[in-house]
Design a protein around this motif. Structure first.
Motif, PDB file in Angstrom:
ATOM      1  N   ILE A  68      63.547  34.645  51.283  1.00  0.00           N
ATOM      2  CA  ILE A  68      63.257  34.980  52.675  1.00  0.00           C
ATOM      3  C   ILE A  68      63.514  33.774  53.572  1.00  0.00           C
ATOM      4  N   ALA A  69      62.987  32.622  53.190  1.00  0.00           N
ATOM      5  CA  ALA A  69      63.137  31.422  54.018  1.00  0.00           C
ATOM      6  C   ALA A  69      64.598  31.020  54.149  1.00  0.00           C
ATOM      7  N   GLY A  70      65.330  31.047  53.046  1.00  0.00           N
ATOM      8  CA  GLY A  70      66.734  30.669  53.087  1.00  0.00           C
ATOM      9  C   GLY A  70      67.581  31.605  53.922  1.00  0.00           C
ATOM     10  N   SER A  71      67.118  32.839  54.069  1.00  0.00           N
ATOM     11  CA  SER A  71      67.876  33.826  54.828  1.00  0.00           C
ATOM     12  C   SER A  71      67.987  33.470  56.309  1.00  0.00           C
ATOM     13  N   ALA A  72      67.088  32.615  56.811  1.00  0.00           N
ATOM     14  CA  ALA A  72      67.161  32.224  58.225  1.00  0.00           C
ATOM     15  C   ALA A  72      68.490  31.561  58.541  1.00  0.00           C
ATOM     16  N   GLU A  73      68.992  30.751  57.605  1.00  0.00           N
ATOM     17  CA  GLU A  73      70.266  30.078  57.842  1.00  0.00           C
ATOM     18  C   GLU A  73      71.437  31.057  57.784  1.00  0.00           C
ATOM     19  N   ILE A  74      71.321  32.091  56.957  1.00  0.00           N
ATOM     20  CA  ILE A  74      72.366  33.123  56.934  1.00  0.00           C
ATOM     21  C   ILE A  74      72.375  33.871  58.262  1.00  0.00           C
ATOM     22  N   ILE A  75      71.206  34.262  58.724  1.00  0.00           N
ATOM     23  CA  ILE A  75      71.096  34.972  60.003  1.00  0.00           C
ATOM     24  C   ILE A  75      71.652  34.114  61.129  1.00  0.00           C
ATOM     25  N   LYS A  76      71.357  32.824  61.095  1.00  0.00           N
ATOM     26  CA  LYS A  76      71.887  31.899  62.107  1.00  0.00           C
ATOM     27  C   LYS A  76      73.410  31.955  62.156  1.00  0.00           C
ATOM     28  N   THR A  77      74.057  31.907  60.982  1.00  0.00           N
ATOM     29  CA  THR A  77      75.527  31.929  60.981  1.00  0.00           C
ATOM     30  C   THR A  77      76.055  33.267  61.483  1.00  0.00           C
ATOM     31  N   GLY A  78      75.287  34.326  61.271  1.00  0.00           N
ATOM     32  CA  GLY A  78      75.684  35.613  61.820  1.00  0.00           C
ATOM     33  C   GLY A  78      75.665  35.618  63.335  1.00  0.00           C
ATOM     34  N   PHE A  79      74.595  35.103  63.919  1.00  0.00           N
ATOM     35  CA  PHE A  79      74.493  35.085  65.374  1.00  0.00           C
ATOM     36  C   PHE A  79      75.552  34.196  66.017  1.00  0.00           C
ATOM     37  N   ILE A  80      75.898  33.077  65.380  1.00  0.00           N
ATOM     38  CA  ILE A  80      76.824  32.153  66.040  1.00  0.00           C
ATOM     39  C   ILE A  80      78.293  32.459  65.771  1.00  0.00           C
ATOM     40  N   HIS A  81      78.619  33.093  64.606  1.00  0.00           N
ATOM     41  CA  HIS A  81      80.030  33.222  64.269  1.00  0.00           C
ATOM     42  C   HIS A  81      80.446  34.524  63.581  1.00  0.00           C
ATOM     43  N   ASP A  82      79.556  35.215  62.861  1.00  0.00           N
ATOM     44  CA  ASP A  82      79.996  36.359  62.058  1.00  0.00           C
ATOM     45  C   ASP A  82      79.114  37.576  62.319  1.00  0.00           C
ATOM     46  N   PRO A  83      79.485  38.438  63.251  1.00  0.00           N
ATOM     47  CA  PRO A  83      78.675  39.609  63.583  1.00  0.00           C
ATOM     48  C   PRO A  83      78.445  40.565  62.414  1.00  0.00           C
ATOM     49  N   VAL A  84      79.329  40.559  61.398  1.00  0.00           N
ATOM     50  CA  VAL A  84      79.127  41.441  60.248  1.00  0.00           C
ATOM     51  C   VAL A  84      77.818  41.108  59.542  1.00  0.00           C
ATOM     52  N   LEU A 132      73.348  31.009  72.758  1.00  0.00           N
ATOM     53  CA  LEU A 132      74.298  32.119  72.683  1.00  0.00           C
ATOM     54  C   LEU A 132      74.615  32.645  74.072  1.00  0.00           C
ATOM     55  N   THR A 133      75.820  33.182  74.177  1.00  0.00           N
ATOM     56  CA  THR A 133      76.136  34.040  75.325  1.00  0.00           C
ATOM     57  C   THR A 133      76.367  35.471  74.846  1.00  0.00           C
ATOM     58  N   GLY A 134      76.294  35.668  73.551  1.00  0.00           N
ATOM     59  CA  GLY A 134      76.440  36.955  72.893  1.00  0.00           C
ATOM     60  C   GLY A 134      76.550  36.696  71.405  1.00  0.00           C
ATOM     61  N   VAL A 135      76.498  37.746  70.594  1.00  0.00           N
ATOM     62  CA  VAL A 135      76.635  37.559  69.144  1.00  0.00           C
ATOM     63  C   VAL A 135      78.042  37.048  68.854  1.00  0.00           C
ATOM     64  N   GLY A 136      78.109  35.891  68.195  1.00  0.00           N
ATOM     65  CA  GLY A 136      79.397  35.292  67.878  1.00  0.00           C
ATOM     66  C   GLY A 136      79.958  34.414  68.973  1.00  0.00           C
ATOM     67  N   SER A 137      79.207  34.177  70.035  1.00  0.00           N
ATOM     68  CA  SER A 137      79.685  33.370  71.165  1.00  0.00           C
ATOM     69  C   SER A 137      78.611  32.366  71.559  1.00  0.00           C
ATOM     70  N   THR A 138      78.951  31.078  71.525  1.00  0.00           N
ATOM     71  CA  THR A 138      77.967  30.028  71.776  1.00  0.00           C
ATOM     72  C   THR A 138      78.335  29.177  72.985  1.00  0.00           C
ATOM     73  N   THR A 139      77.342  28.465  73.486  1.00  0.00           N
ATOM     74  CA  THR A 139      77.532  27.504  74.554  1.00  0.00           C
ATOM     75  C   THR A 139      76.487  26.408  74.393  1.00  0.00           C
ATOM     76  N   ARG A 140      76.527  25.410  75.246  1.00  0.00           N
ATOM     77  CA  ARG A 140      75.484  24.386  75.275  1.00  0.00           C
ATOM     78  C   ARG A 140      74.543  24.669  76.434  1.00  0.00           C
ATOM     79  N   LEU A 141      73.272  24.464  76.187  1.00  0.00           N
ATOM     80  CA  LEU A 141      72.266  24.543  77.236  1.00  0.00           C
ATOM     81  C   LEU A 141      71.676  23.139  77.348  1.00  0.00           C
ATOM     82  N   GLU A 142      71.966  22.468  78.441  1.00  0.00           N
ATOM     83  CA  GLU A 142      71.605  21.061  78.569  1.00  0.00           C
ATOM     84  C   GLU A 142      70.574  20.841  79.667  1.00  0.00           C
ATOM     85  N   GLY A 143      69.681  19.906  79.398  1.00  0.00           N
ATOM     86  CA  GLY A 143      68.741  19.446  80.405  1.00  0.00           C
ATOM     87  C   GLY A 143      67.794  20.466  80.972  1.00  0.00           C
ATOM     88  N   PRO A 144      67.239  21.381  80.163  1.00  0.00           N
ATOM     89  CA  PRO A 144      66.250  22.309  80.717  1.00  0.00           C
ATOM     90  C   PRO A 144      65.025  21.548  81.210  1.00  0.00           C
TER      91      PRO A 144
END
Length: 356
Positions: free
Chosen positions: A177-193, A330-342
């Motif tokens: 379960i814990a290790g799955s967080a990193e898999i989910i992360k890669t899905g959100f940033i690069h692999d929608p499947v 994220l700006t969407g699933v598979g699409s990232t950006t930087r959020l700086e200086g909040p």
């Protein structure tokens, strides 16, 4: 068998299969090493002894060293002990280290290999899901200090990574379960499947006979592509830190008693809320984060009342530049950006959104 190539300054392969000890030994011999140190955690002493037999059968001299479990093994005392042993055993620049264990072992074994005689070979053999999809691939090595996690380290690519899927069957459910967080992360940033799989059947995503082997291969493929293009985190590789800025702060506050994946899961929720407040993503994507993480038993909230301490930890994050806190968003699933200086108010609002 699946083999994934990791390109870059020192290309190598990630081998995903079952029953890999003999192949690991053959690879170690092929590197030209005469001696191999197998570094492992207490819980896998028996697999370490078995691997040592295969290495010896290839004519290699083998030193087996046990280190403390989990993040305790990444304290400064551990590499000092291993450096001393390497010296006692006359390890040269042509010899090798095998990191057999979870992410803490692969991080630390890689660091020791990077620093002994300014760099010897390391073969990574991850035994936890987290190490398979994250720590063992990509050449990041490091140890912890009082100031934070992995602030001392080096980039040192392995000569190979061997992921033995049979080891999944011996893992406690909580590890998967814990290790799955990193898999989910890669899905959100690069692999929608990957995200589709978790929406389709969360239970199968935790099952070694279900989607899990596919998810491991997909997650490793994402990381291989990213680090092959950007080994030293000049740009693209930063995307792999999605959810990690707040997650690392939680780990530090909890004195590393939280599993890394669980801290990252909370970090994913934090940055999702912060991104929504900035207008980068809509509420449905925030809800999707929460739904997927919750569906496999990962935490989505953190206790209230600790913002100031967590904020101070985030100000020391490695991604920061010129005193500015920087997030992967994220700006969407598979699409990232930087959020700086909040602003502090924005950060506090995101923290309040996940606090209960």
């Amino acid at each position: 068998m699946t083999t994934i190539a990791v390109n870059g300054p020192a290309p190598y392969e990630v081998v995903i299969d079952q029953g890999l000890d003999a192949r690991i030994a053959e690879h170690a011999k092929a590197t030209g090493a005469d001696k191999v140190m197998v570094v492992h955690q207490p819980s896998i002493a028996a697999p370490a002894a078995q691997l040592a037999k295969h290495l010896q059968a290839e004519g290699l001299q083998v030193v087996v060293e046990e280190v403390p479990d989990a993040e305790a093994g990444k304290r400064v005392a551990t590499p000092i002990m291993l450096w001393d042993r390497l010296g006692e055993e006359n390890f040269s620049r042509t010899d090798a280290i095998v990191g057999l264990g979870g992410g803490a072992v692969t991080d630390m074994a890689g660091f020791v290999a990077a620093t002994w005689m300014r760099g010897i070979k390391v073969i990574q053999v991850p035994t936890t899901l987290l190490a398979m999809v994250d720590a063992a691939v990509g050449g990041k090595t490091g140890i912890n200090t009082a100031a934070g996690k992995n602030l001392v380290g080096a980039f040192h690519e392995p000569s190979a990574v061997f992921i033995d899927l049979e080891r999944l069957r011996t893992l406690p459910a909580d590890e998967i379960i814990a290790g799955s967080a990193e898999i989910i992360k890669t899905g959100f940033i690069h692999d929608p499947v990957i995200i589709e799989r978790y929406e389709q059947d969360p239970a199968a995503c935790l099952d070694p006979d279900g989607f899990l082997p596919e998810l491991i291969a997909r997650s490793v493929a994402v990381k291989a592509k990213v680090v092959g293009e950007d080994l030293k985190e000049a740009g693209l590789r930063e995307t792999l830190n999605y959810g990690h800025t707040f997650g690392h702060a939680v780990e530090l506050r909890e004195n590393y008693s939280w599993r890394h994946g669980k801290a990252v899961a909370v970090g994913l929720m934090f940055i999702a809320h912060l991104s929504h407040a900035r207008g980068l993503i809509d509420a449905s994507l925030v809800a999707q984060h929460e739904r997927i993480l919750h569906s496999i038993g990962l935490p989505t909230t953190y206790e209230p009342g600790h913002f100031d301490e967590l904020y101070q930890a985030m100000t020391r994050d490695k991604k920061n530049r010129h005193g500015t806190i920087r997030f992967v968003a994220l700006t969407g699933v598979g699409s990232t950006t930087r959020l700086e200086g909040p602003s502090i108010d924005e950060l506090r609002a995101a923290y309040d959104a996940i606090s209960q």
